[in-house]
Design an enzyme around this catalytic site. Sequence first.
Site, mmCIF file in Angstrom:
data_model
loop_
_atom_site.group_PDB
_atom_site.id
_atom_site.type_symbol
_atom_site.label_atom_id
_atom_site.label_comp_id
_atom_site.label_asym_id
_atom_site.label_seq_id
_atom_site.Cartn_x
_atom_site.Cartn_y
_atom_site.Cartn_z
ATOM 1 N N ASP A 74 0.805 -1.235 -0.037
ATOM 2 C CA ASP A 74 0.116 0.089 0.007
ATOM 3 C C ASP A 74 0.771 1.296 0.022
ATOM 4 O O ASP A 74 2.026 1.461 -0.282
ATOM 5 C CB ASP A 74 -0.868 -0.293 1.129
ATOM 6 C CG ASP A 74 -2.315 0.560 0.743
ATOM 7 O OD1 ASP A 74 -2.378 1.936 0.733
ATOM 8 O OD2 ASP A 74 -3.231 -0.231 0.615
ATOM 9 N N ASP A 83 -2.482 2.207 17.744
ATOM 10 C CA ASP A 83 -3.452 0.957 17.605
ATOM 11 C C ASP A 83 -2.439 -0.137 16.762
ATOM 12 O O ASP A 83 -3.001 -1.255 16.811
ATOM 13 C CB ASP A 83 -4.749 1.237 16.845
ATOM 14 C CG ASP A 83 -5.617 2.196 17.654
ATOM 15 O OD1 ASP A 83 -5.424 2.205 18.874
ATOM 16 O OD2 ASP A 83 -6.382 2.617 17.180
ATOM 17 N N HIS A 112 -3.539 6.065 3.269
ATOM 18 C CA HIS A 112 -4.263 4.884 2.925
ATOM 19 C C HIS A 112 -3.730 3.525 3.732
ATOM 20 O O HIS A 112 -4.622 2.738 3.989
ATOM 21 C CB HIS A 112 -4.415 4.821 1.274
ATOM 22 C CG HIS A 112 -5.148 3.652 0.774
ATOM 23 N ND1 HIS A 112 -4.958 2.202 0.694
ATOM 24 C CD2 HIS A 112 -6.469 3.797 0.345
ATOM 25 C CE1 HIS A 112 -6.091 1.664 0.188
ATOM 26 N NE2 HIS A 112 -7.006 2.555 0.203
ATOM 27 N N ASN A 222 -13.778 0.539 -7.103
ATOM 28 C CA ASN A 222 -15.075 1.529 -6.821
ATOM 29 C C ASN A 222 -15.736 2.288 -7.795
ATOM 30 O O ASN A 222 -15.054 2.866 -8.507
ATOM 31 C CB ASN A 222 -14.791 2.516 -5.558
ATOM 32 C CG ASN A 222 -14.110 1.835 -4.498
ATOM 33 O OD1 ASN A 222 -14.423 0.938 -3.733
ATOM 34 N ND2 ASN A 222 -12.741 2.204 -4.057
ATOM 35 N N SER A 287 -11.458 -0.999 -0.772
ATOM 36 C CA SER A 287 -10.146 -1.057 0.019
ATOM 37 C C SER A 287 -10.413 -1.426 1.504
ATOM 38 O O SER A 287 -9.397 -2.219 2.235
ATOM 39 C CB SER A 287 -9.654 0.422 0.006
ATOM 40 O OG SER A 287 -8.782 0.710 -1.083
#
Length: 448
Positions: A74, A83, A112, A222, A287
């Site tokens: 990515d 996190d 992203h 998409n 995604s």
Amino acid sequence: MGVHNNLPTTAARLAAVVLASVTSAALACSALLMPAAPAHADTIRDAEYWISEYGIDKAWSVSQGAGVTVAVIDSGVNGGVADLKGAVSGGTDVSGAGQPDGQEPIGAEPEHGTLVATVLAGRGHSPDGSPLSGGSTGSDGIVGVAPQANLLTVSTWLGSPNPAGPTDLQQIPAAVRWAVDHGAKVINMSLGSSSPDWPRSWDDAFLYAEQKDVVVVAAAGNRGGGSVQVGAPATIPGVLTVAGLDRQEHASVDASSQGVSIGVSAPAEQLVGGLPDGTYAQWAGSSGATPIVAGVAALIRAKWPDMSAEQVINRIISTAKDAGAPGHDPIYGYGILNAEAALTADVPQVTANPLGSIADWIRVHRRDSPASSAPAAPAAPPATETPVAEGSAPSPVAAADSSPWPPLVVLGFGGLVLAILVGGTWHLLTLRRRRRSTASESFHKLLQ
């Protein structure tokens, strides 16, 4: 061939939707996209509806992904956010524009990769910021589908010209090979292109992943971003392609695409994820559906370390809840993800990947092709599956009082034109036969 990350549009992506800091007790934005849930100290966690609604929390009683390495190819993953502390075990950059460890967000959509990684393997964090004990997840923040999995980050520059030079044609195969060589058992590719074709230069890398028994999971694309049909790498045989669903488990109009290579469908709207600066965002797109499925693949591989990639994929698609047309269809694939069933159901063994094989495809389609980086022909549906006609995108149904006369008039006129053409053709052929007969008779008279 432009490869891009699969956020649907810039406006729908992050404009005014950065929702909260790590320690926030409620999500808020200018449009109030997600109301606070006062019953819980951390509304970020409450917003992860897919954890309970898709059986992921029940699957955790069987596996949480411990010992499995998942590569995220990515825009780079910031492993330093709360996190993801301890989740990123390694990385690299194949673009030439990022940091050597792959943890610098780069490209047209630098945030992203971190969004994807938190959904896949976020571990949450403790409210006071204290370190988590081994294998545990924090009560606040994002918890991923496979919270005990290890992540590899492979940063790529996609979506705009790479200032360092290497194109997507070079970066993608390099990224796949690096991930395989560094122990990835699952590869997440929340990226795609507008073309079903892929360059010859990608063949060997995806063949290498297949031969090394790696599960490759890719986004369908998409419609909101212009991808009406599934594009590469999601068209490559053997890749588990993920389509997107809305909040009601219907095919998403904007945050999904369509094509015969779709394997399974998963949530793609009203998602939450972590950003590289430690804040959170609401987002949408296939995604986000992709790391949910890749996370389930990691849960399966942790439960059954010796299970082959083809069996892992078969578990996911054969336990999916059927939707759309019966059986496999180009909108939902084999159906809607059911994580609990994928981890607990009795699933028969298969002898081959039900989504096809890149090795078989290369043997058939590259047999007489000269070495070239030109795009290949579109990937064929798996040999084990009857080809399915492309389905139409979800759309409004026509009103009940719509008049049927215009179509009938068009059909009637078309039939009249066809009749005239047939009659005219028959008349011309008759004239030609008569002329030939006359000419033949005259020729014989001259000979006599």
